[in-house]
Design a protein around this motif. Structure first.
Motif, PDB file in Angstrom:
ATOM      1  N   GLN A  54     -53.148  15.723  65.263  1.00  0.00           N
ATOM      2  CA  GLN A  54     -52.408  15.602  64.008  1.00  0.00           C
ATOM      3  C   GLN A  54     -50.902  15.587  64.271  1.00  0.00           C
ATOM      4  OE1 GLN A  54     -53.551  15.105  60.914  1.00  0.00           O
ATOM      5  NE2 GLN A  54     -51.492  15.154  60.012  1.00  0.00           N
ATOM      6  N   ALA A  55     -50.449  16.409  65.208  1.00  0.00           N
ATOM      7  CA  ALA A  55     -49.024  16.430  65.533  1.00  0.00           C
ATOM      8  C   ALA A  55     -48.578  15.088  66.103  1.00  0.00           C
ATOM      9  CB  ALA A  55     -48.723  17.550  66.530  1.00  0.00           C
ATOM     10  N   MET A  56     -49.413  14.453  66.915  1.00  0.00           N
ATOM     11  CA  MET A  56     -49.089  13.131  67.462  1.00  0.00           C
ATOM     12  C   MET A  56     -49.050  12.088  66.357  1.00  0.00           C
ATOM     13  SD  MET A  56     -51.389  13.200  70.925  1.00  0.00           S
ATOM     14  CE  MET A  56     -51.197  14.550  72.109  1.00  0.00           C
ATOM     15  N   LYS A  57     -49.955  12.202  65.402  1.00  0.00           N
ATOM     16  CA  LYS A  57     -49.938  11.284  64.257  1.00  0.00           C
ATOM     17  C   LYS A  57     -48.595  11.358  63.535  1.00  0.00           C
ATOM     18  CE  LYS A  57     -51.971  10.602  59.668  1.00  0.00           C
ATOM     19  NZ  LYS A  57     -53.093  10.922  58.747  1.00  0.00           N
ATOM     20  N   GLU A  58     -48.093  12.572  63.358  1.00  0.00           N
ATOM     21  CA  GLU A  58     -46.831  12.743  62.650  1.00  0.00           C
ATOM     22  C   GLU A  58     -45.665  12.155  63.441  1.00  0.00           C
ATOM     23  OE1 GLU A  58     -46.813  16.923  61.955  1.00  0.00           O
ATOM     24  OE2 GLU A  58     -48.480  16.831  60.524  1.00  0.00           O
ATOM     25  N   VAL A  59     -45.715  12.286  64.777  1.00  0.00           N
ATOM     26  CA  VAL A  59     -44.684  11.690  65.624  1.00  0.00           C
ATOM     27  C   VAL A  59     -44.696  10.170  65.483  1.00  0.00           C
ATOM     28  CG1 VAL A  59     -44.042  11.235  68.035  1.00  0.00           C
ATOM     29  CG2 VAL A  59     -44.561  13.573  67.296  1.00  0.00           C
ATOM     30  N   VAL A  60     -45.892   9.592  65.554  1.00  0.00           N
ATOM     31  CA  VAL A  60     -46.018   8.133  65.456  1.00  0.00           C
ATOM     32  C   VAL A  60     -45.585   7.643  64.077  1.00  0.00           C
ATOM     33  CG1 VAL A  60     -47.670   6.218  65.480  1.00  0.00           C
ATOM     34  CG2 VAL A  60     -47.779   7.988  67.241  1.00  0.00           C
ATOM     35  N   ARG A  61     -45.972   8.366  63.047  1.00  0.00           N
ATOM     36  CA  ARG A  61     -45.583   7.955  61.687  1.00  0.00           C
ATOM     37  C   ARG A  61     -44.068   7.985  61.511  1.00  0.00           C
ATOM     38  NH1 ARG A  61     -48.784  10.915  57.130  1.00  0.00           N
ATOM     39  NH2 ARG A  61     -47.816  12.704  58.161  1.00  0.00           N
ATOM     40  N   ALA A  62     -43.417   9.002  62.086  1.00  0.00           N
ATOM     41  CA  ALA A  62     -41.965   9.104  61.983  1.00  0.00           C
ATOM     42  C   ALA A  62     -41.275   7.954  62.715  1.00  0.00           C
ATOM     43  CB  ALA A  62     -41.497  10.446  62.539  1.00  0.00           C
ATOM     44  N   GLU A  63     -41.825   7.560  63.869  1.00  0.00           N
ATOM     45  CA  GLU A  63     -41.205   6.497  64.666  1.00  0.00           C
ATOM     46  C   GLU A  63     -41.527   5.103  64.137  1.00  0.00           C
ATOM     47  OE1 GLU A  63     -39.087   6.746  67.012  1.00  0.00           O
ATOM     48  OE2 GLU A  63     -39.165   8.847  67.593  1.00  0.00           O
ATOM     49  N   ALA A  64     -42.782   4.921  63.693  1.00  0.00           N
ATOM     50  CA  ALA A  64     -43.200   3.589  63.233  1.00  0.00           C
ATOM     51  C   ALA A  64     -42.836   3.335  61.780  1.00  0.00           C
ATOM     52  CB  ALA A  64     -44.706   3.414  63.426  1.00  0.00           C
ATOM     53  N   GLY A  65     -42.741   4.408  60.986  1.00  0.00           N
ATOM     54  CA  GLY A  65     -42.352   4.268  59.592  1.00  0.00           C
ATOM     55  C   GLY A  65     -43.425   3.690  58.689  1.00  0.00           C
ATOM     56  N   VAL A  66     -44.694   3.787  59.114  1.00  0.00           N
ATOM     57  CA  VAL A  66     -45.809   3.254  58.323  1.00  0.00           C
ATOM     58  C   VAL A  66     -46.972   4.248  58.353  1.00  0.00           C
ATOM     59  CG1 VAL A  66     -45.166   0.854  58.766  1.00  0.00           C
ATOM     60  CG2 VAL A  66     -46.762   2.014  60.322  1.00  0.00           C
ATOM     61  N   PRO A  67     -47.987   4.082  57.485  1.00  0.00           N
ATOM     62  CA  PRO A  67     -49.150   4.957  57.532  1.00  0.00           C
ATOM     63  C   PRO A  67     -49.871   4.882  58.878  1.00  0.00           C
ATOM     64  CG  PRO A  67     -49.111   3.712  55.483  1.00  0.00           C
ATOM     65  CD  PRO A  67     -48.052   3.125  56.358  1.00  0.00           C
ATOM     66  N   VAL A  68     -50.447   6.004  59.285  1.00  0.00           N
ATOM     67  CA  VAL A  68     -51.138   6.105  60.575  1.00  0.00           C
ATOM     68  C   VAL A  68     -52.535   6.661  60.356  1.00  0.00           C
ATOM     69  CG1 VAL A  68     -51.115   7.161  62.874  1.00  0.00           C
ATOM     70  CG2 VAL A  68     -48.965   6.462  61.801  1.00  0.00           C
ATOM     71  N   LEU A  69     -53.531   6.014  60.955  1.00  0.00           N
ATOM     72  CA  LEU A  69     -54.919   6.471  60.861  1.00  0.00           C
ATOM     73  C   LEU A  69     -55.271   7.239  62.133  1.00  0.00           C
ATOM     74  CD1 LEU A  69     -57.512   6.398  59.181  1.00  0.00           C
ATOM     75  CD2 LEU A  69     -58.155   4.317  60.395  1.00  0.00           C
ATOM     76  N   LEU A  70     -55.624   8.510  61.982  1.00  0.00           N
ATOM     77  CA  LEU A  70     -55.983   9.382  63.100  1.00  0.00           C
ATOM     78  C   LEU A  70     -57.497   9.444  63.231  1.00  0.00           C
ATOM     79  CD1 LEU A  70     -55.058  11.516  65.241  1.00  0.00           C
ATOM     80  CD2 LEU A  70     -55.250  13.220  63.411  1.00  0.00           C
ATOM     81  N   ALA A  71     -58.010   9.080  64.396  1.00  0.00           N
ATOM     82  CA  ALA A  71     -59.456   8.986  64.587  1.00  0.00           C
ATOM     83  C   ALA A  71     -60.160  10.307  64.315  1.00  0.00           C
ATOM     84  CB  ALA A  71     -59.766   8.497  66.008  1.00  0.00           C
TER      85      ALA A  71
END
Length: 222
Positions: A192-209
């Motif tokens: 979940q923490a990695m999802k938040e990092v990716v969302r902050a950098e990519a600026g779009v919704p992120v689907l976490l498996a």
């Protein structure tokens, strides 16, 4: 009694880094773990590496280290883990790996993380420009094959869940530069923490498996 879901991991159990976080989404469902490499020595684990032309899979061992294994060598070990968890009374079994595998024998519901992730992503992101992050450079081609039938505008980047976060940040920034509208983290190792990092950098919704898979598993078993 609480309903039980058997969780088969590709590496060794227990996996507090993954199953511990999944408990939040599983709710009242009790996870019972089994790893495909649980009974192997380090020497035996070294023998299940990916051969030339075989899909490589990244997983984690009990000591926290990661290892790359080959799909073919893992199939009978995964089958044994599924059968053992069913014998222990699991109400359903979850194969917690987003790689594709052939059919397994089972007597209880068998939930494949790969299919749950693919179908879930198709439901929420069809028609979007999609970015997928996979763990290993040698998985890029297989990842493109896996997702290209669903998404015509597809971009793949690499960032291991078991390495420095900077790699994930770089992958997310590359996807942002490609103007994706949705990112999929294609490995159960991502947190979940990695999802938040990716969302902050990519600026779009992120689907976490792992969150998607755990929520659906709870729906089946609870």
């Amino acid at each position: 009694m609480r309903p039980k879901v058997g969780v088969v991991t590709l590496g060794q159990s227990p996996r507090p880094d993954m199953v511990g976080e999944m408990r939040v989404w599983l709710g009242d469902v009790e996870p019972v773990e089994r790893g495909a490499l649980d009974d192997l020595t380090p020497e035996q684990i070294a023998e299940v590496h990916a051969s030339n032309g075989e899909d490589a899979l990244l997983t984690r061992l009990r000591d926290g280290s990661s290892v790359v294994v080959g799909e073919r060598a893992m199939v009978p070990r995964l089958q044994a883990a599924i059968s053992r968890l069913e014998a222990q009374g699991a109400d359903a079994v979850l194969l917690a790996c987003t790689g594709p595998f052939p059919a397994f024998q089972h007597s209880r519901p068998l939930l494949l993380a790969e299919r749950l992730l693919v179908e879930g992503a198709a439901a929420v992101a069809r028609g979007c420009r999609v970015g997928v992050i996979c763990p290993l450079p040698e998985q890029e081609e297989a990842t493109r094959r896996k997702w290209s039938d669903l998404f015509s505008h597809l971009h793949v980047a690499v960032g291991s869940p078991y390495g420095p976060l900077d790699a994930l940040r770089r992958a997310a920034r590359r996807l942002r530069e490609a103007r994706v509208e949705f990112v999929i983290l294609d490995c159960m190792g991502y947190t979940q923490a990695m999802k938040e990092v990716v969302r902050a950098e990519a600026g779009v919704p992120v689907l976490l498996a792992r969150s998607l898979v755990a929520r659906l598993a709870a729906e089946v078993v609870a």
